[in-house]
Enzyme design. Sequence first.
Site, short mmCIF file in Angstrom:
data_model
loop_
_atom_site.label_atom_id
_atom_site.label_comp_id
_atom_site.label_asym_id
_atom_site.label_seq_id
_atom_site.Cartn_x
_atom_site.Cartn_y
_atom_site.Cartn_z
N LYS A 76 0.85 -1.20 0.00
CA LYS A 76 0.00 0.00 0.00
C LYS A 76 0.88 1.24 0.00
O LYS A 76 1.87 1.32 0.74
CB LYS A 76 -0.89 -0.03 1.25
CG LYS A 76 -1.90 1.10 1.34
CD LYS A 76 -2.75 0.96 2.61
CE LYS A 76 -3.83 2.01 2.72
NZ LYS A 76 -4.62 1.89 3.96
N SER A 151 -9.60 1.75 3.32
CA SER A 151 -8.82 2.53 2.39
C SER A 151 -7.82 1.71 1.57
O SER A 151 -7.34 2.19 0.55
CB SER A 151 -8.06 3.61 3.16
OG SER A 151 -7.13 3.03 4.05
N SER A 175 -9.53 -0.64 7.49
CA SER A 175 -9.02 -0.51 6.11
C SER A 175 -8.38 -1.74 5.53
O SER A 175 -8.08 -1.77 4.34
CB SER A 175 -8.01 0.63 6.04
OG SER A 175 -8.71 1.83 5.88
N1 GLN Z 1 -12.73 3.72 6.73
C1 GLN Z 1 -12.13 4.18 7.94
C2 GLN Z 1 -11.84 5.66 7.84
O1 GLN Z 1 -12.19 6.23 6.87
C3 GLN Z 1 -10.90 3.39 8.24
C4 GLN Z 1 -9.68 3.89 7.60
C5 GLN Z 1 -8.48 3.06 7.90
O2 GLN Z 1 -8.57 2.02 8.56
N2 GLN Z 1 -7.35 3.55 7.47
O3 GLN Z 1 -11.29 6.25 8.72
#
Ligand code: GLN
Length: 476
Positions: A76, A151, A175
């Site tokens: 990532k 994400s 994420s």
């Molecule tokens: N979807 C969650 C957010 O928008 C988690 C993001 C993540 O785990 N980096 O914060």
Amino acid sequence: MLPYSDQKEKLNKIKSGKLSLKENIESFLQRIEENKKLNAFNFVLDNEAKADAERIEQKIKAGKAGRLAGMVIAVKDVLSIKDKPTTCSSDILRSFTSVYTATAVQKLIDEDAIIIGKTNCDEFAMGSSNENSAFGPVLNPIDNERVPGGSSGGSAAAVAAKLCDAALGSDTGGSIRQPASFCGVYGLKPTYGRISRYGLTAFASSFDTVGAFANNVYDLSILTEVMSGKDEKDSTSSDNKIPEITNNLTADDRKFRIGIAKEYFGKGLSSEIREENKKLIKKLADSGFEIIDITLPHSEYTIAAYYILTTAEASSNLARYDGVKYGHRTKEKAPLTEMYKASRSEGFGSEVKRRIMLGTYVLSHGYYDAYYIKAQKVRRLIKNDFDEAFNKVDIILTPTTPTTAFKLGEKSSDPLEMYLNDIFTTSANLAGIPGISIPIGKDSNGLPIGTQLLAKQFDELSLLQLSYFIEQKIFT
Ligand code: GLN
């Protein structure tokens, strides 16, 4: 689709000359090219990967290779690799080059894994659909009109589309688990502190974790095992003993007590997801696991607490992007503070700006006690709920997400709708416990459904053992 089922078989096939690592890399690179429209990669390290393949193939033949020899991994684009860009899918870091390598990535390289490229994600890992990327959205390989989740959407899509053997992601609130669920692959968020955060771009430092995606439990286990451990460069990393996971992947003799929390099966959960999860619970009961009803009474506050605390931490972490120390600087000729403002306004996307503003608000004088401190107290109560539950059970089973993958654009105009995607995943980050998402079936549109397993801190072994049992014995 791949000519091997996991890293163990891959390595054996290379050793015995049945598989050429060079050809394996070439076929991955070709698949990446053919699947360009998925937009899973921010950039591909084709020449490096080809050179690595040749070098590592020799090492394997000479019997001198590491445990991950020849495993092809995508990273990532929030994790640093020395002399390569780390963009965080943001305009503000579009031209940034890393000056060191993240510990988690280095540990893979040290075991002779091959890094094939950096994957697309939501900007600074903020999002649940990968639509917040400055490089454009990632498409779900199962249905190209739908999102892959976020994400770490590029990593999940790359693993699901077999563009690599496995991928790294980061999980601050879901994420890894949510995109794993949307794309039908395995994804593990470790205990906070289990894997070093050195070289991971900070979003919310007391929540951030590094973890992996894979197509099978064995690969996920070996990656987790290799990346775990104390790192002098991350003072929050833990020296808690790393269990031998891959040698202990048989759940036959461990009859875990599995907890089912009613709060995770209530309103808002898609009926098909409920049904598939219930079917799995029934099969586990039939296999001799004890199923125990439990309660996690503060569950309704997780989203609120998560979005107060993570935005607060993000507003502080992202202060470093000021046009001076890192990344984009405005072309406008302006006095210093105006230069900061213009650089940040031009460089950050709208979700990142929203989070910085929310975070600044909850930390500001007069609101600090009402929001930030209150949310910290709620975090403690949520942690206590889990501590209590883990006195009675070894593992908690929940759906990973309330719905399957949604359409591109379907939720992007309503931040709250989007945040509600994280309703089952944020609790693990609030409590610092490990969680895994495993694929358990499909809905009537053919979209993957996931189950989330949670365990107490540092008990990744139980999570992976039960996942292995489910993979090998229930879904064979
Ligand atoms: N979807 C969650 C957010 O928008 C988690 C993001 C993540 O785990 N980096 O914060």
